[in-house]
Design a protein around this motif. Structure first.
Motif, short mmCIF file in Angstrom:
data_model
loop_
_atom_site.label_atom_id
_atom_site.label_comp_id
_atom_site.label_asym_id
_atom_site.label_seq_id
_atom_site.Cartn_x
_atom_site.Cartn_y
_atom_site.Cartn_z
N ILE A 1 0.84 -1.19 0.00
CA ILE A 1 0.00 0.00 0.00
C ILE A 1 0.88 1.24 0.00
N VAL A 2 0.50 2.25 -0.80
CA VAL A 2 1.14 3.56 -0.75
C VAL A 2 0.06 4.58 -0.44
N LEU A 3 0.29 5.34 0.62
CA LEU A 3 -0.62 6.40 1.04
C LEU A 3 -0.08 7.73 0.55
N VAL A 4 -0.85 8.44 -0.26
CA VAL A 4 -0.40 9.72 -0.80
C VAL A 4 -1.33 10.82 -0.27
N SER A 5 -0.76 11.67 0.56
CA SER A 5 -1.51 12.77 1.15
C SER A 5 -0.76 14.07 0.96
N GLN B 1 3.39 -4.20 3.58
CA GLN B 1 4.26 -3.03 3.53
C GLN B 1 3.43 -1.80 3.18
N VAL B 2 3.65 -0.71 3.92
CA VAL B 2 2.91 0.53 3.70
C VAL B 2 3.90 1.69 3.64
N ALA B 3 3.83 2.46 2.56
CA ALA B 3 4.65 3.67 2.44
C ALA B 3 3.74 4.87 2.65
N ALA B 4 4.22 5.81 3.45
CA ALA B 4 3.50 7.06 3.69
C ALA B 4 4.22 8.17 2.95
N VAL B 5 3.58 8.73 1.94
CA VAL B 5 4.18 9.78 1.13
C VAL B 5 3.32 11.02 1.27
N GLY B 6 3.78 11.95 2.10
CA GLY B 6 3.01 13.16 2.33
C GLY B 6 3.86 14.39 2.18
N GLY B 7 3.27 15.45 1.68
CA GLY B 7 3.97 16.71 1.52
C GLY B 7 4.75 16.78 0.22
N ASP C 1 6.40 21.20 2.64
CA ASP C 1 5.12 21.91 2.76
C ASP C 1 3.98 20.99 2.32
N LEU C 2 2.76 21.48 2.44
CA LEU C 2 1.62 20.73 1.94
C LEU C 2 1.74 20.56 0.43
N GLY C 3 1.38 19.40 -0.05
CA GLY C 3 1.42 19.13 -1.48
C GLY C 3 1.84 17.69 -1.73
N THR C 4 1.98 17.36 -2.99
CA THR C 4 2.44 16.02 -3.38
C THR C 4 3.42 16.17 -4.53
N ASP C 5 4.23 15.16 -4.74
CA ASP C 5 5.26 15.22 -5.77
C ASP C 5 5.43 13.85 -6.42
N PRO C 6 5.37 13.78 -7.75
CA PRO C 6 5.49 12.49 -8.43
C PRO C 6 6.77 11.74 -8.09
N LYS C 7 7.89 12.44 -7.92
CA LYS C 7 9.15 11.76 -7.61
C LYS C 7 9.09 11.09 -6.24
N ARG C 8 8.50 11.77 -5.27
CA ARG C 8 8.36 11.19 -3.93
C ARG C 8 7.40 10.01 -3.96
N ILE C 9 6.33 10.13 -4.75
CA ILE C 9 5.36 9.03 -4.86
C ILE C 9 6.03 7.82 -5.51
N ARG C 10 6.78 8.06 -6.56
CA ARG C 10 7.50 6.95 -7.19
C ARG C 10 8.46 6.30 -6.20
N LEU D 1 -3.57 4.85 -2.38
CA LEU D 1 -4.74 5.58 -1.92
C LEU D 1 -4.35 7.03 -1.74
N VAL D 2 -5.21 7.93 -2.19
CA VAL D 2 -4.89 9.36 -2.21
C VAL D 2 -5.95 10.17 -1.46
N ASP D 3 -5.54 11.39 -1.03
CA ASP D 3 -6.49 12.22 -0.29
C ASP D 3 -7.24 13.22 -1.16
N LEU D 4 -6.62 13.81 -2.15
CA LEU D 4 -7.26 14.84 -2.97
C LEU D 4 -6.85 14.67 -4.43
#
Length: 128
Positions: free
Chosen positions: A6-10, A32-38, A43-52, A67-70
């Motif tokens: 699971i990858v959590l993208v917030s 396995q769970v990855a938490a990818v936030g900011g 700062d607040l936001g998301t980034d494709p490189k961090r998600i990858r 799973l994504v928040d927005l």
């Protein structure tokens, strides 16, 4: 047997970490769970490189459910998936589900060895 990961993208690192902690306390450590936030500067936001990077961190040949928040998190997750090599790209899906409830039921389903399709369907059933 390898379970679906699971990858959590917030947009918030704290939110993603909190959901990951909830999953580990409720489901255990066999998913396995990855938490990818900011964003890249924290700062607040998301980034494709961090998600990858999150996808790579928890990679499983059984697949990876995101799973994504927005909406921006979904768009950047799609970009991260497109950047993967084709062999891996087909084993990563974005679940159209509420991030908290969807992530918990997805992880529960994954912990039992279910396929990526079943994990996704179970998560998405929460949102209906």
């Amino acid at each position: 047997m390898t379970n679906v990961s699971i990858v959590l993208v917030s947009h918030s690192a704290k939110l993603a970490e909190g959901i990951r902690e909830m999953i580990h306390q409720m489901v255990g450590d066999n998913v396995q769970v990855a938490a990818v936030g900011g964003n890249l500067v924290g700062d607040l936001g998301t980034d494709p490189k961090r998600i990858r990077g999150g996808i790579e961190e928890v990679w499983s040949d059984a697949g990876v459910a995101i799973l994504v928040d927005l909406g921006g998190a979904e768009m950047n997750s799609e970009m991260a998936i497109e950047a993967l090599e084709p062999r891996r790209r087909s084993k990563v899906v974005i679940c159209d589900a509420p991030i908290v409830e969807g992530a918990v039921v997805a992880a529960t389903e994954a912990s039992g060895g279910s396929s990526l399709a079943v994990v996704r369907a179970t998560a998405e059933a929460v949102g209906r």
